[in-house]
Design a protein around this motif. Structure first.
Motif, PDB file in Angstrom:
ATOM      1  N   GLY A  60       0.870  -1.160   0.000  1.00  0.00           N
ATOM      2  CA  GLY A  60       0.000   0.000   0.000  1.00  0.00           C
ATOM      3  C   GLY A  60       0.909   1.211   0.000  1.00  0.00           C
ATOM      4  N   GLN A  61       0.541   2.241  -0.768  1.00  0.00           N
ATOM      5  CA  GLN A  61       1.388   3.431  -0.845  1.00  0.00           C
ATOM      6  C   GLN A  61       0.794   4.562  -0.025  1.00  0.00           C
ATOM      7  N   ALA A  62       1.665   5.241   0.721  1.00  0.00           N
ATOM      8  CA  ALA A  62       1.236   6.403   1.506  1.00  0.00           C
ATOM      9  C   ALA A  62       0.966   7.584   0.578  1.00  0.00           C
ATOM     10  N   HIS A  63       0.123   8.496   1.022  1.00  0.00           N
ATOM     11  CA  HIS A  63      -0.069   9.748   0.290  1.00  0.00           C
ATOM     12  C   HIS A  63       1.258  10.495   0.193  1.00  0.00           C
ATOM     13  N   ASN A  64       1.340  11.391  -0.757  1.00  0.00           N
ATOM     14  CA  ASN A  64       2.599  12.050  -1.079  1.00  0.00           C
ATOM     15  C   ASN A  64       3.250  12.758   0.113  1.00  0.00           C
ATOM     16  N   SER A  65       2.467  13.365   0.976  1.00  0.00           N
ATOM     17  CA  SER A  65       3.053  14.211   2.027  1.00  0.00           C
ATOM     18  C   SER A  65       3.199  13.503   3.379  1.00  0.00           C
ATOM     19  N   TRP A 127      11.951   7.551  -4.491  1.00  0.00           N
ATOM     20  CA  TRP A 127      12.869   8.697  -4.532  1.00  0.00           C
ATOM     21  C   TRP A 127      12.231   9.808  -5.367  1.00  0.00           C
ATOM     22  N   PHE A 128      11.577  10.750  -4.655  1.00  0.00           N
ATOM     23  CA  PHE A 128      10.955  11.898  -5.323  1.00  0.00           C
ATOM     24  C   PHE A 128      12.042  12.952  -5.508  1.00  0.00           C
ATOM     25  N   ALA A 129      12.534  13.103  -6.718  1.00  0.00           N
ATOM     26  CA  ALA A 129      13.672  14.010  -6.916  1.00  0.00           C
ATOM     27  C   ALA A 129      13.476  14.845  -8.179  1.00  0.00           C
ATOM     28  N   TRP A 131      12.166  14.165 -10.931  1.00  0.00           N
ATOM     29  CA  TRP A 131      10.814  14.029 -11.492  1.00  0.00           C
ATOM     30  C   TRP A 131       9.798  13.596 -10.455  1.00  0.00           C
ATOM     31  N   LYS A 132       8.671  14.274 -10.471  1.00  0.00           N
ATOM     32  CA  LYS A 132       7.479  13.851  -9.737  1.00  0.00           C
ATOM     33  C   LYS A 132       6.294  14.223 -10.626  1.00  0.00           C
ATOM     34  N   ASN A 133       5.615  13.207 -11.132  1.00  0.00           N
ATOM     35  CA  ASN A 133       4.454  13.413 -12.011  1.00  0.00           C
ATOM     36  C   ASN A 133       4.784  14.351 -13.182  1.00  0.00           C
ATOM     37  N   GLY A 134       5.910  14.104 -13.815  1.00  0.00           N
ATOM     38  CA  GLY A 134       6.274  14.880 -15.004  1.00  0.00           C
ATOM     39  C   GLY A 134       6.718  16.293 -14.718  1.00  0.00           C
ATOM     40  N   GLU A 202      12.837   8.141  -8.873  1.00  0.00           N
ATOM     41  CA  GLU A 202      11.965   9.223  -9.361  1.00  0.00           C
ATOM     42  C   GLU A 202      10.497   8.772  -9.259  1.00  0.00           C
ATOM     43  N   ASN A 203       9.614   9.628  -9.720  1.00  0.00           N
ATOM     44  CA  ASN A 203       8.194   9.266  -9.705  1.00  0.00           C
ATOM     45  C   ASN A 203       7.522   9.812 -10.960  1.00  0.00           C
ATOM     46  N   GLU A 204       7.007   8.903 -11.766  1.00  0.00           N
ATOM     47  CA  GLU A 204       6.330   9.275 -13.017  1.00  0.00           C
ATOM     48  C   GLU A 204       7.168  10.293 -13.792  1.00  0.00           C
ATOM     49  N   THR A 205       8.267   9.764 -14.334  1.00  0.00           N
ATOM     50  CA  THR A 205       9.201  10.582 -15.109  1.00  0.00           C
ATOM     51  C   THR A 205       8.564  11.034 -16.425  1.00  0.00           C
ATOM     52  N   ILE A 340      -1.666   1.966 -12.333  1.00  0.00           N
ATOM     53  CA  ILE A 340      -2.897   1.629 -13.065  1.00  0.00           C
ATOM     54  C   ILE A 340      -4.132   2.204 -12.381  1.00  0.00           C
ATOM     55  N   TYR A 341      -4.608   3.299 -12.921  1.00  0.00           N
ATOM     56  CA  TYR A 341      -5.854   3.899 -12.425  1.00  0.00           C
ATOM     57  C   TYR A 341      -6.959   3.755 -13.469  1.00  0.00           C
ATOM     58  N   LEU A 342      -6.639   3.164 -14.608  1.00  0.00           N
ATOM     59  CA  LEU A 342      -7.587   3.067 -15.723  1.00  0.00           C
ATOM     60  C   LEU A 342      -8.365   1.754 -15.643  1.00  0.00           C
ATOM     61  N   PRO A 362       2.985  -0.723  -8.799  1.00  0.00           N
ATOM     62  CA  PRO A 362       3.378   0.062  -7.623  1.00  0.00           C
ATOM     63  C   PRO A 362       2.302   1.021  -7.159  1.00  0.00           C
ATOM     64  N   GLU A 363       1.342   1.310  -8.058  1.00  0.00           N
ATOM     65  CA  GLU A 363       0.203   2.169  -7.692  1.00  0.00           C
ATOM     66  C   GLU A 363      -1.013   1.670  -8.440  1.00  0.00           C
ATOM     67  N   THR A 364      -2.120   1.643  -7.733  1.00  0.00           N
ATOM     68  CA  THR A 364      -3.388   1.408  -8.395  1.00  0.00           C
ATOM     69  C   THR A 364      -4.464   2.036  -7.529  1.00  0.00           C
ATOM     70  N   PRO A 388      -2.082  -0.576  -3.886  1.00  0.00           N
ATOM     71  CA  PRO A 388      -2.965   0.582  -4.069  1.00  0.00           C
ATOM     72  C   PRO A 388      -2.371   1.859  -3.453  1.00  0.00           C
ATOM     73  N   PHE A 389      -2.752   2.975  -4.020  1.00  0.00           N
ATOM     74  CA  PHE A 389      -2.212   4.274  -3.614  1.00  0.00           C
ATOM     75  C   PHE A 389      -3.116   4.960  -2.586  1.00  0.00           C
ATOM     76  N   GLY A 390      -2.484   5.590  -1.594  1.00  0.00           N
ATOM     77  CA  GLY A 390      -3.208   6.462  -0.667  1.00  0.00           C
ATOM     78  C   GLY A 390      -4.033   5.695   0.348  1.00  0.00           C
TER      79      GLY A 390
HETATM   80  C1  DGJ Z   1       0.282   9.131  -9.360  1.00  0.00           C
HETATM   81  C2  DGJ Z   1       1.523   9.585  -8.622  1.00  0.00           C
HETATM   82  O1  DGJ Z   1       2.586   8.741  -8.939  1.00  0.00           O
HETATM   83  C3  DGJ Z   1       1.302   9.627  -7.129  1.00  0.00           C
HETATM   84  O2  DGJ Z   1       2.450  10.108  -6.484  1.00  0.00           O
HETATM   85  C4  DGJ Z   1       0.096  10.475  -6.822  1.00  0.00           C
HETATM   86  O3  DGJ Z   1       0.333  11.770  -7.247  1.00  0.00           O
HETATM   87  C5  DGJ Z   1      -1.101   9.868  -7.519  1.00  0.00           C
HETATM   88  N1  DGJ Z   1      -0.877   9.860  -8.947  1.00  0.00           N
HETATM   89  C6  DGJ Z   1      -2.367  10.627  -7.189  1.00  0.00           C
HETATM   90  O4  DGJ Z   1      -3.442  10.052  -7.810  1.00  0.00           O
END
Ligand code: DGJ
Length: 543
Positions: A60-65, A127-129, A131-134, A202-205, A340-342, A362-364, A388-390
């Motif tokens: 399970g992934q923690a929220h960003n902050s 490692w949020f550095a 890149w984070k979400n582009g 990184e995160n979502e490069t 995968i959120y789709l 790593p995230e859904t 799953p995320f959050g």
């Molecule tokens: C995908 C990102 O990788 C996460 O860090 C977070 O911002 C989620 N989106 C939010 O839905």
């Protein structure tokens, strides 16, 4: 350590006979540190080895902050425990870990490690550095304040964007140095424990909002030749390239060399961005691995419905179009992973689970319906894990929320089955069940048998869905585990009849061994997995 594929079913059978086989190769000599986690590849099969044993992540992934104050991790730990997860995914922030150039603060990282240990969880650090979400939100202030040195991507009209340029050597060096310090610290803190098992670099490069960098150096390279290393890779992997990449290369004349537009035609911008983003990320990963060589992966922001062109999604991130370019450019990255959120969960798994790339999710979506996909990822696509995320607030007022309950139920069922599932991955013995709009499904299991699955509750888009897995232990001996479905075994050939049942037992697994709880007979002589609270059944059929 792993057996060839043809031996798998045989060995899997032995697994039940030889009670102590599983823990036997767990650890080294008494008192020594467990071996470093690593990704093992045997042929086209992959296993994440933790403490020397195959390990599947129920994460399970923690929220960003949440990792910016250890107090905010408390609900994360509580939630993960209530979810029956075995692994936490927690961010590390470059901006907070290196507040001044060369000055490092590891306190948040240490607190996360300690929290995970206290709650008997493994950790994946993110490692949020650069890149984070582009974008570049997690770069330290001293980087953001000095755009001359740490220069940004320019868009097609020459305006700077909030993205560090993949062509900025100073940026890459700064990120790589920071990451190397972080990994060296991790080695000091964790080599004796191995709480941390994998790192996301990184995160979502990629570049959100532009198809490519138009800085002077980027333009010069775009007009230059595609590097020979990439051309050689394309030639030698021609048969297995992602269909869209191959099609673009073919449409442009399948040239053996040329500029980016000459070689990739309509995909030139995305291919160019992918190569240079991946080369940058690989340099960061390599620096970290020199300090402490944990398995490392890169996650991906997928192409969304309604997206028209690269830049609508972060251009150059490892989308399904450019996985091969990433493979060629980033040898220090062990795997490329979709967030995968789709709704097309299965098709996305298909694109990412490749002979050269094991699937890891790593995230859904953290939702009642998506809980079912844990079975699909592990059971059909040989995933190393699902997360799953959050999940921070899965528990409220001491109780699991309605949103979290299906995931908790799924992980509760899966946890004791993990050694078994890992053993049977890459064989034809695992049959996931995921409810969809059909009221019944037929699983053509082996040996002339069909398992007919029906669902007592109607399908709703938002779930929860009937979900689970059938595991063939031997031709007439099945584990049927999950929630919200019925099964009847039928013969596929000969007389139209149900396969005769010998027994149905409810139980669980402990250290890989079946633990009987009760026999279901008389009024309860049904292969029934109730909605809301799943179970594990062992079903034996007459020969
Ligand atoms: C995908 C990102 O990788 C996460 O860090 C977070 O911002 C989620 N989106 C939010 O839905």
């Amino acid at each position: 350590m792993k057996s060839p594929l043809f031996l798998k079913p045989l060995l899997a059978g032995l697994f039940f006979a030889v009670a102590s086989a599983w823990p036997a190769f767990a650890s080294g000599p008494a008192g020594s540190a467990p071996p470093i986690p690593r990704l093992e590849r045997v042929g086209n099969q992959y296993h994440l080895l933790v403490d020397g044993k195959p390990f599947l992540i129920l994460g399970g992934q923690a929220h960003n902050s949440s990792a910016s104050n250890p107090k905010d991790l408390e609900p994360v730990w509580r939630s993960l425990q209530a979810l029956h997860a075995n692994t936490a995914e927690v961010p590390l922030y470059w901006e907070l870990m290196e507040p001044k150039p060369g000055q490092f603060d590891y306190r948040l990282m240490d607190a996360a490690i300690e929290g995970a240990r206290t709650h008997s969880l493994r950790l994946v650090f993110l490692w949020f550095a650069t890149w984070k979400n582009g974008g570049m939100d997690y770069a330290p202030a001293w980087v953001k304040e000095n755009p001359q040195k740490y220069f940004h991507v320019l868009n097609d009209v020459g305006q700077p964007m909030d993205i560090l340029s993949p062509f900025c050597r100073a940026c890459r060096q700064a990120d790589a140095d920071a990451f190397a310090h972080v990994m060296a610290h991790l080695k000091r803190e964790d080599a004796a424990h191995r709480t941390v098992i994998m790192i996301q670099v990184e995160n979502e490069t990629g570049l959100l909002g532009t198809e490519r960098d138009y800085s002077p150096e980027a333009n010069r390279r775009f007009r230059g030749l595609v590097p020979a290393a990439l051309m050689n890779y394309l030639q030698s992997h021609r048969a297995t390239l992602a269909p869209s990449l191959r099609a673009a290369w073919q449409a442009a004349g399948q040239r053996a060399s040329g500029t980016w537009p000459q070689v990739f035609g309509r995909m030139a911008d995305e291919a160019f961005s992918a190569w240079y983003v991946a080369r940058y990320v690989d340099a960061v990963a390599a620096a970290g691995q020199r300090a402490y060589p944990l398995p490392m992966y890169v996650n991906n922001w997928l192409i969304n419905p309604g997206n028209v062109r690269p830049g609508d999604w972060p251009s150059g991130g490892p989308t399904r179009h450019v996985l091969d370019i990433w493979k060629a450019a980033a040898p220090h990255i062990n795997l490329l992973a979709p967030d995968i959120y789709l709704p097309e969960f299965e098709q996305i798994c298909e694109a990412y689970a490749r002979p050269d790339n094991p699937l890891f999710v790593p995230e859904t979506r953290f939702s009642p319906s998506y809980a079912a996909y844990a079975y699909l990822a592990l059971g059909k696509f040989n995933a190393l894990g699902f997360s799953p995320f959050g999940i921070d607030h899965a528990v409220e007022d001491g109780k699991l929320t309605a949103r979290a309950a299906p995931l908790a139920d799924t992980y509760r069922i899966l946890r004791p089955l993990l050694p078994l599932i890992e053993r049977f991955q890459y064989s034809d013995k695992l049959f996931p069940v995921i409810q969809n709009v059909d009221w019944a499904q037929v699983l053509r299991v082996g040996h002339g048998l069909a398992a007919v699955v029906t669902f007592p509750q109607p399908y709703t888009l938002n779930g929860p869905w009937g979900r689970g897995i059938l595991i063939e232990l031997s031709p007439r001996d099945y584990i049927v585990a999950g929630t919200g479905f019925h099964v009847s075994f039928r013969e596929q050939h000969g007389p139209r009849q149900r396969a005769p049942l010998l027994s149905i037992d409810q139980g669980t697994f402990q250290d890989g061994h079946w633990v009987f709880r009760r026999r279901l007979n008389g009024d309860e002589r049904h292969i029934f997995l109730p909605p809301n609270r799943g179970r594990i059944l062992r079903v034996r059929l007459l020969p």
